[in-house]
Enzyme design. Structure first.
Site, PDB file in Angstrom:
ATOM      1  N   HIS A   1      -9.557   5.415  -0.929  1.00  0.00           N
ATOM      2  CA  HIS A   1      -8.740   5.368   0.282  1.00  0.00           C
ATOM      3  C   HIS A   1      -9.443   6.164   1.383  1.00  0.00           C
ATOM      4  CE1 HIS A   1      -4.702   3.896  -1.317  1.00  0.00           C
ATOM      5  NE2 HIS A   1      -5.559   3.757  -2.314  1.00  0.00           N
ATOM      6  N   GLY A   2      -9.068   5.892   2.620  1.00  0.00           N
ATOM      7  CA  GLY A   2      -9.655   6.644   3.728  1.00  0.00           C
ATOM      8  C   GLY A   2     -11.089   6.224   3.983  1.00  0.00           C
ATOM      9  N   GLY A   3     -11.331   4.895   4.072  1.00  0.00           N
ATOM     10  CA  GLY A   3     -12.687   4.366   4.202  1.00  0.00           C
ATOM     11  C   GLY A   3     -13.307   4.523   5.580  1.00  0.00           C
TER      12      GLY A   3
ATOM     13  N   ASP B   1       2.543   4.975  -5.487  1.00  0.00           N
ATOM     14  CA  ASP B   1       1.897   6.265  -5.258  1.00  0.00           C
ATOM     15  C   ASP B   1       2.785   7.428  -5.675  1.00  0.00           C
ATOM     16  OD1 ASP B   1       0.527   8.466  -4.451  1.00  0.00           O
ATOM     17  OD2 ASP B   1       0.374   7.901  -2.341  1.00  0.00           O
TER      18      ASP B   1
ATOM     19  N   ASP C   1       0.856  -1.185   0.000  1.00  0.00           N
ATOM     20  CA  ASP C   1       0.000   0.000   0.000  1.00  0.00           C
ATOM     21  C   ASP C   1       0.900   1.247   0.000  1.00  0.00           C
ATOM     22  OD1 ASP C   1      -2.280   1.573   0.198  1.00  0.00           O
ATOM     23  OD2 ASP C   1      -2.433   1.387   2.378  1.00  0.00           O
TER      24      ASP C   1
ATOM     25  N   ASN D   1      -9.948   1.078   0.974  1.00  0.00           N
ATOM     26  CA  ASN D   1      -8.897   0.938   1.965  1.00  0.00           C
ATOM     27  C   ASN D   1      -9.434   1.433   3.306  1.00  0.00           C
ATOM     28  OD1 ASN D   1      -7.408   0.287  -0.293  1.00  0.00           O
ATOM     29  ND2 ASN D   1      -5.624   1.494   0.343  1.00  0.00           N
TER      30      ASN D   1
ATOM     31  N   GLY E   1      -6.988   8.584   7.791  1.00  0.00           N
ATOM     32  CA  GLY E   1      -7.026   8.847   9.231  1.00  0.00           C
ATOM     33  C   GLY E   1      -8.423   9.187   9.709  1.00  0.00           C
TER      34      GLY E   1
HETATM   35 ZN   LIG Z   1      -4.288   5.331   1.183  1.00  0.00          ZN
END
Ligand SMILES: [Zn+2]
Length: 280
Positions: free
Chosen positions: A208-210, A103, A81, A230, A181
């Protein structure tokens, strides 16, 4: 069994649902996630983020992740990740990871493309799949994040389509209103943008950031084309809460009792996240 990300995303695409991807920087989280997946008898993605390297080196947790994925009764993808450089990507692939995320989202477009292309070429040699990101999902796990200018970091659908064509990736992480976060302000997802990116790229999309997105918004995003979410912060926090509850209840003498309570607490949280991702 260990499978690559494409096999898992195909399952999600066929079912019109989404698969959870959980960072597992320690054995307790890893056990919680795999137990939950086996209880639900569903595929899952376990991940190691490069930013977790200082607290848990990939050379220690990576082989354990791959081993446990192989031993599991459900399809499991062991994935890197937020890989930041090619050395780390190569290490993950050598350890047997079946997918990597590279990334380059904070870099200028051309640099992001060339870094991502390099990762795609290398991953191919290992039969591994690749996720990359365009637009920036801000924040870091473990820190609160204030969205000052939400529009600034959102993924541009036209540019996303060009990026997919230029790189040959298997899944695209798009910035559609979530942050990593814990949220300090209420998240605002851009559903139309998700649909547009999906339409123009034709790829499974990753959010992302689920943690901290309502069930309703999460499921709406899935219906718009999100196929991988994620999810980390709330799961990790569920472990903390379980430990606190146990300590408030009785005088615990052994650490493994705390670790066990954390595993149970996190497993419950993963089970409910997986139910939400399956549109239940
Ligand atoms: Zn992420």
């Amino acid at each position: 069994m260990l499978v690559n990300m494409n096999e898992i995303l195909r399952y999600a695409e066929e079912k019109g649902c989404c698969v959870g991807a959980f960072d597992t920087p320690n054995l307790e989280i890893l056990m919680a996630v795999l137990r939950a997946a086996e209880k639900r008898n569903e595929p899952v993605i376990i991940q190691h983020a490069q930013l977790h390297e200082p607290e848990m080196p990939i050379r220690i947790i990576g082989p354990i992740m791959v081993h446990m994925a192989k031993e599991s009764s459900v399809p499991v993808c062991a994935m890197l990740d937020h890989g930041e450089d090619m050395d780390y990507v190569r290490t993950a692939l050598e350890l047997g990871f079946s997918a990597v995320m590279i990334d380059g989202s904070s870099k200028p477009y051309d640099e992001n493309v060339s870094l991502t292309r390099e990762a795609v070429a290398l991953a191919k040699e290992y039969g591994a799949s690749v996720e990359a990101e365009i637009g920036i999902v801000t924040g870091h796990e473990g820190k609160e994040f204030y969205i000052e200018e939400p529009g600034a970091a959102y993924t541009d659908p036209e540019l996303a389509a060009r990026f997919v064509k230029d790189t040959g990736i298997d899944a695209l992480a798009a910035s559609v209103g979530t942050v990593h976060g814990f949220y300090a302000t209420k998240p605002k997802l851009d559903f139309e943008r998700i649909e547009k990116i999906k339409e123009l790229t034709g790829l499974p999309l990753v959010m992302h950031g689920g943690s901290g997105i309502s069930v309703e918004d999460t499921q709406r995003a899935i219906r718009c084309g999100i196929r991988k979410i994620n999810y980390f912060s709330y799961m990790s926090n569920a472990g903390v809460r379980a430990v606190k509850e146990l300590l408030a209840e009785k005088d615990v003498k052994y650490f493994h009792d705390l670790a066990g309570a954390a595993v149970d607490g996190m497993e419950k949280d993963v089970l409910s996240a997986m139910g939400m991702f399956a549109l239940e």
